[in-house]
Design a protein around this motif. Structure first.
Motif, PDB file in Angstrom:
ATOM      1  N   UNK A   1       0.807  -1.218   0.000  1.00  0.00           N
ATOM      2  CA  UNK A   1       0.000   0.000   0.000  1.00  0.00           C
ATOM      3  C   UNK A   1       0.846   1.276   0.000  1.00  0.00           C
ATOM      4  N   UNK A   2       2.079   1.177   0.442  1.00  0.00           N
ATOM      5  CA  UNK A   2       2.941   2.350   0.544  1.00  0.00           C
ATOM      6  C   UNK A   2       3.792   2.564  -0.704  1.00  0.00           C
ATOM      7  N   UNK A   3       3.619   1.714  -1.709  1.00  0.00           N
ATOM      8  CA  UNK A   3       4.424   1.817  -2.925  1.00  0.00           C
ATOM      9  C   UNK A   3       4.036   3.071  -3.697  1.00  0.00           C
ATOM     10  N   UNK A   4       5.032   3.777  -4.222  1.00  0.00           N
ATOM     11  CA  UNK A   4       4.708   4.956  -5.040  1.00  0.00           C
ATOM     12  C   UNK A   4       4.060   4.507  -6.343  1.00  0.00           C
ATOM     13  N   UNK A   5       3.115   5.287  -6.840  1.00  0.00           N
ATOM     14  CA  UNK A   5       2.465   4.896  -8.098  1.00  0.00           C
ATOM     15  C   UNK A   5       3.443   4.998  -9.266  1.00  0.00           C
ATOM     16  N   UNK A   6       3.259   4.123 -10.211  1.00  0.00           N
ATOM     17  CA  UNK A   6       4.091   4.130 -11.402  1.00  0.00           C
ATOM     18  C   UNK A   6       3.641   5.285 -12.289  1.00  0.00           C
ATOM     19  N   UNK A   7       4.551   6.133 -12.748  1.00  0.00           N
ATOM     20  CA  UNK A   7       4.150   7.257 -13.601  1.00  0.00           C
ATOM     21  C   UNK A   7       3.461   6.748 -14.873  1.00  0.00           C
ATOM     22  N   UNK A   8       2.281   7.298 -15.149  1.00  0.00           N
ATOM     23  CA  UNK A   8       1.471   6.846 -16.275  1.00  0.00           C
ATOM     24  C   UNK A   8       2.201   7.076 -17.595  1.00  0.00           C
ATOM     25  N   UNK A   9       2.869   8.205 -17.724  1.00  0.00           N
ATOM     26  CA  UNK A   9       3.561   8.503 -18.969  1.00  0.00           C
ATOM     27  C   UNK A   9       4.655   7.471 -19.249  1.00  0.00           C
ATOM     28  N   UNK A  10       5.389   7.112 -18.211  1.00  0.00           N
ATOM     29  CA  UNK A  10       6.460   6.129 -18.372  1.00  0.00           C
ATOM     30  C   UNK A  10       5.888   4.768 -18.743  1.00  0.00           C
ATOM     31  N   UNK A  11       4.786   4.399 -18.116  1.00  0.00           N
ATOM     32  CA  UNK A  11       4.137   3.121 -18.412  1.00  0.00           C
ATOM     33  C   UNK A  11       3.602   3.105 -19.839  1.00  0.00           C
ATOM     34  N   UNK A  12       2.958   4.201 -20.240  1.00  0.00           N
ATOM     35  CA  UNK A  12       2.436   4.291 -21.608  1.00  0.00           C
ATOM     36  C   UNK A  12       3.566   4.190 -22.640  1.00  0.00           C
ATOM     37  N   UNK A  13       4.675   4.848 -22.354  1.00  0.00           N
ATOM     38  CA  UNK A  13       5.804   4.807 -23.273  1.00  0.00           C
ATOM     39  C   UNK A  13       6.399   3.405 -23.365  1.00  0.00           C
ATOM     40  N   UNK A  14       6.484   2.727 -22.240  1.00  0.00           N
ATOM     41  CA  UNK A  14       7.072   1.384 -22.220  1.00  0.00           C
ATOM     42  C   UNK A  14       6.188   0.368 -22.923  1.00  0.00           C
ATOM     43  N   UNK A  15       4.860   0.481 -22.763  1.00  0.00           N
ATOM     44  CA  UNK A  15       3.952  -0.511 -23.346  1.00  0.00           C
ATOM     45  C   UNK A  15       3.458  -0.127 -24.724  1.00  0.00           C
ATOM     46  N   UNK A  16       3.531   1.139 -25.062  1.00  0.00           N
ATOM     47  CA  UNK A  16       3.012   1.579 -26.353  1.00  0.00           C
ATOM     48  C   UNK A  16       1.499   1.694 -26.350  1.00  0.00           C
ATOM     49  N   UNK A  17       0.885   1.701 -25.197  1.00  0.00           N
ATOM     50  CA  UNK A  17      -0.577   1.817 -25.073  1.00  0.00           C
ATOM     51  C   UNK A  17      -0.903   2.927 -24.093  1.00  0.00           C
ATOM     52  N   UNK A  18      -2.172   3.327 -24.092  1.00  0.00           N
ATOM     53  CA  UNK A  18      -2.621   4.355 -23.144  1.00  0.00           C
ATOM     54  C   UNK A  18      -3.301   3.648 -21.983  1.00  0.00           C
ATOM     55  N   UNK A  19      -2.603   3.566 -20.870  1.00  0.00           N
ATOM     56  CA  UNK A  19      -3.065   2.789 -19.729  1.00  0.00           C
ATOM     57  C   UNK A  19      -4.352   3.356 -19.132  1.00  0.00           C
ATOM     58  N   UNK A  20      -4.477   4.669 -19.014  1.00  0.00           N
ATOM     59  CA  UNK A  20      -5.660   5.267 -18.391  1.00  0.00           C
ATOM     60  C   UNK A  20      -6.916   4.959 -19.202  1.00  0.00           C
ATOM     61  N   UNK A  21      -6.821   5.065 -20.519  1.00  0.00           N
ATOM     62  CA  UNK A  21      -7.988   4.789 -21.361  1.00  0.00           C
ATOM     63  C   UNK A  21      -8.359   3.312 -21.334  1.00  0.00           C
ATOM     64  N   UNK A  22      -7.374   2.437 -21.408  1.00  0.00           N
ATOM     65  CA  UNK A  22      -7.642   0.998 -21.374  1.00  0.00           C
ATOM     66  C   UNK A  22      -8.223   0.596 -20.023  1.00  0.00           C
ATOM     67  N   UNK A  23      -7.703   1.179 -18.955  1.00  0.00           N
ATOM     68  CA  UNK A  23      -8.209   0.881 -17.619  1.00  0.00           C
ATOM     69  C   UNK A  23      -9.658   1.336 -17.475  1.00  0.00           C
ATOM     70  N   UNK A  24      -9.985   2.503 -17.995  1.00  0.00           N
ATOM     71  CA  UNK A  24     -11.359   3.009 -17.927  1.00  0.00           C
ATOM     72  C   UNK A  24     -12.303   2.098 -18.714  1.00  0.00           C
ATOM     73  N   UNK A  25     -11.890   1.672 -19.894  1.00  0.00           N
ATOM     74  CA  UNK A  25     -12.720   0.769 -20.696  1.00  0.00           C
ATOM     75  C   UNK A  25     -12.921  -0.573 -19.993  1.00  0.00           C
ATOM     76  N   UNK A  26     -11.875  -1.072 -19.363  1.00  0.00           N
ATOM     77  CA  UNK A  26     -11.981  -2.341 -18.637  1.00  0.00           C
ATOM     78  C   UNK A  26     -12.931  -2.215 -17.450  1.00  0.00           C
ATOM     79  N   UNK A  27     -12.826  -1.124 -16.701  1.00  0.00           N
ATOM     80  CA  UNK A  27     -13.731  -0.920 -15.569  1.00  0.00           C
ATOM     81  C   UNK A  27     -15.176  -0.789 -16.038  1.00  0.00           C
ATOM     82  N   UNK A  28     -15.403  -0.127 -17.150  1.00  0.00           N
ATOM     83  CA  UNK A  28     -16.748  -0.011 -17.702  1.00  0.00           C
ATOM     84  C   UNK A  28     -17.292  -1.386 -18.086  1.00  0.00           C
ATOM     85  N   UNK A  29     -16.464  -2.210 -18.694  1.00  0.00           N
ATOM     86  CA  UNK A  29     -16.881  -3.555 -19.081  1.00  0.00           C
ATOM     87  C   UNK A  29     -17.217  -4.393 -17.844  1.00  0.00           C
TER      88      UNK A  29
END
Length: 149
Positions: free
Chosen positions: A107-135
């Motif tokens: 619980x005390x872990x710092x969040x992974x920067x979204x920009x760095x994650x998006x750059x590493x995976x080549x995807x937009x994590x926030x948008x994919x996460x929102x779509x998954x939660x909606x589903x």
């Protein structure tokens, strides 16, 4: 298996470092196991039969000795294989350590920067996460409707 200060380099034939203790004594151990197994079986068989019925004891002692030697050699081979796999895994970890970023999982872990994650995976994590939660929400609603009906 390794003395401190020695480097781990894989030999191409047997998968063990050239200076490992296991490689040096494995053949001797297999030969001694063969001899000891045959001798012990011969002595045990002689005592069991009280000196009678010795026909074929030499062949049986040789076969038992070879079985013991094979078991010893197989065990040494298995250990060598595990040492090689371990060394390869460590080498692969050292080779990829700069590319892998370890993040603590609590619980005390710092969040992974979204920009760095998006750059590493080549995807937009926030948008994919929102779509998954909606589903997931839609699936939950449909289960509730089915349960009520």
């Amino acid at each position: 298996l390794f003395r401190s200060g020695q480097t781990m380099q894989l030999a191409h034939g047997d998968g063990l470092p050239a200076n490992s203790e296991l490689q040096r004594y494995a053949p001797h151990k297999a030969v001694l196991s063969t001899l000891l197994g045959g001798c012990v079986y011969s002595a045990w068989s002689f005592r069991k039969n009280q000196g009678r019925g010795l026909s074929g004891i030499a062949l049986r002692a040789v076969l038992v000795g070879l079985s013991c030697g094979t078991a010893s050699a197989t065990h040494s081979w298995w250990q060598a294989l595990q040492v090689r796999r371990h060394a390869e895994a460590l080498e692969r970890l050292q080779r990829t350590s700069e590319a892998v970023r370890m993040v603590p999982i609590d619980n005390l872990a710092p969040p992974l920067p979204v920009e760095e994650f998006d750059e590493a995976t080549g995807q937009r994590a926030a948008e994919i996460n929102a779509a998954l939660l909606q589903q997931i929400r839609e699936e939950e609603r449909s289960r509730r409707r089915k349960a009520l009906a």
